[in-house]
Design a protein around this motif. Structure first.
Motif, short mmCIF file in Angstrom:
data_model
loop_
_atom_site.label_atom_id
_atom_site.label_comp_id
_atom_site.label_asym_id
_atom_site.label_seq_id
_atom_site.Cartn_x
_atom_site.Cartn_y
_atom_site.Cartn_z
N VAL A 5 17.05 6.62 -23.80
CA VAL A 5 18.03 7.69 -23.94
C VAL A 5 17.47 8.96 -23.31
O VAL A 5 16.36 9.38 -23.66
CB VAL A 5 18.39 7.95 -25.42
N VAL A 6 18.22 9.57 -22.39
CA VAL A 6 17.69 10.69 -21.60
C VAL A 6 18.74 11.79 -21.47
O VAL A 6 19.92 11.52 -21.27
CB VAL A 6 17.28 10.23 -20.19
N ALA A 7 18.26 13.05 -21.58
CA ALA A 7 19.09 14.21 -21.28
C ALA A 7 18.36 15.08 -20.26
O ALA A 7 17.15 15.28 -20.37
CB ALA A 7 19.36 15.02 -22.55
N SER A 34 22.76 -5.81 -19.65
CA SER A 34 22.33 -4.42 -19.53
C SER A 34 23.56 -3.52 -19.37
O SER A 34 24.62 -3.96 -18.91
CB SER A 34 21.42 -4.25 -18.32
N SER A 35 23.39 -2.24 -19.72
CA SER A 35 24.50 -1.29 -19.58
C SER A 35 23.96 0.13 -19.48
O SER A 35 22.79 0.38 -19.79
CB SER A 35 25.47 -1.40 -20.77
N ILE A 36 24.82 1.03 -19.06
CA ILE A 36 24.48 2.45 -19.03
C ILE A 36 25.71 3.26 -19.43
O ILE A 36 26.83 2.97 -18.98
CB ILE A 36 23.97 2.89 -17.64
N VAL A 58 31.43 7.47 -20.16
CA VAL A 58 31.86 6.23 -19.52
C VAL A 58 30.69 5.24 -19.51
O VAL A 58 29.53 5.64 -19.33
CB VAL A 58 32.36 6.50 -18.08
N THR A 59 31.00 3.95 -19.73
CA THR A 59 29.97 2.92 -19.80
C THR A 59 30.18 1.87 -18.71
O THR A 59 31.31 1.43 -18.47
CB THR A 59 29.98 2.22 -21.17
N PHE A 60 29.08 1.48 -18.05
CA PHE A 60 29.10 0.41 -17.06
C PHE A 60 28.16 -0.70 -17.53
O PHE A 60 27.03 -0.43 -17.92
CB PHE A 60 28.65 0.93 -15.69
N ASP A 105 22.38 6.92 -21.47
CA ASP A 105 21.80 5.97 -22.42
C ASP A 105 21.75 4.61 -21.71
O ASP A 105 22.78 3.97 -21.49
CB ASP A 105 22.66 5.90 -23.68
N ILE A 106 20.53 4.21 -21.32
CA ILE A 106 20.35 2.95 -20.60
C ILE A 106 19.95 1.87 -21.59
O ILE A 106 19.00 2.04 -22.37
CB ILE A 106 19.25 3.08 -19.52
N PHE A 107 20.66 0.74 -21.56
CA PHE A 107 20.24 -0.43 -22.33
C PHE A 107 19.84 -1.50 -21.32
O PHE A 107 20.64 -1.90 -20.46
CB PHE A 107 21.36 -0.96 -23.23
#
Length: 252
Positions: free
Chosen positions: A105-107, A138-140, A169-171, A203-205
């Motif tokens: 998780v990054v800001a 995986s998702s972001i 928005v999520t990809f 937020d990268i998974f």
């Protein structure tokens, strides 16, 4: 006499319009990043402070490192002020070395943009390598925020200061073919009359062993003249023309 008064009024209007459209920007925004890799604890780094490997003002670059089993390569974050104000975050590769799925998780935020913006543009892109593993994808999730009160964001990894310019928005990785995402939703109207801050949140998974490659995320904001301002400028420029024409006639 009346024509002279009109000409002076129009010249004054032109000068005011030009000044309103050409206010200078601050030298540089204050830039910082805050991240939490796989629950390893929040880390916050500011431009030109310990942890920043690039001495240029407005460019925050992190050394290649591993935290929480996630390896980060080529992590660079840039703020630019001018006619168009830009906040950009990118990384060459984010690699999950764990046997389980993990979050990063990054800001990224910067203050002192402006003054004034009424239009914003958001973009993002990236590629998944091994994006799906053991049935885990995986998702972001991407967020873009602007604070019209110039509030500093990224004080923690989930701090998206101000208001979202559009819903997050999520990809999600498909694990098939060219596994990539691209986000270019167009322009958004915003209301930031003075100096403002911009924040990128992602937020990268990552699935086990997955890599997010060539990740980029950008937020741009600018002040586009409104019709009334353009009309005032047009009247003022016409006034300048009348004034010059009048002086030529008097000389003749």
């Amino acid at each position: 006499m009346q024509n002279l008064f009109i000409r002076k009024s129009l010249v004054l209007a032109a000068s005011s319009a030009v000044l309103a459209l050409g206010v200078s920007n601050p030298a540089q925004a204050i830039l910082q990043i805050s991240f939490d890799a796989n629950g390893s604890g929040p880390t916050t780094i500011q431009d030109n402070q310990p942890g920043d490997t690039n001495g240029a003002l407005g460019t925050l670059q992190l050394a290649n490192t591993t935290a929480g089993g996630i390896t980060f390569l080529g992590s660079t974050h840039i703020s630019t002020t001018g006619a168009t104000n830009v906040l950009n975050s990118s990384s060459l590769n984010v690699v999950n070395g764990n046997a389980t799925g993990v979050h990063d998780v990054v800001a990224v935020s910067a203050t002192g943009f402006g003054p004034g913006a009424n239009l914003a543009f958001a973009t993002a892109s990236g590629n998944w390598l091994g994006g799906v593993a053991n049935g885990i994808a995986s998702s972001i999730t991407l967020s873009y925020c602007i604070s019209s009160t110039n509030q500093q964001g990224a004080t923690n990894p989930t701090d998206c200061a101000g208001a979202l310019i559009t819903p997050a928005v999520t990809f999600t990785s498909t694990g098939v073919g060219v596994d990539a995402f691209s986000y270019t939703p167009g322009a958004f109207s915003i209301d930031a009359p003075g100096f403002y801050s911009m924040t990128l949140l992602f937020d990268i998974f990552l699935a086990p062993g997955a890599t997010l490659s060539s990740r980029g995320q950008t937020l741009l904001a600018e002040q586009v003249p409104e019709p009334a301002s353009l009309a005032l400028l047009g009247i003022g420029l016409a006034g300048l023309g009348l004034s010059r024409r009048g002086r030529k006639n008097q000389t003749a």
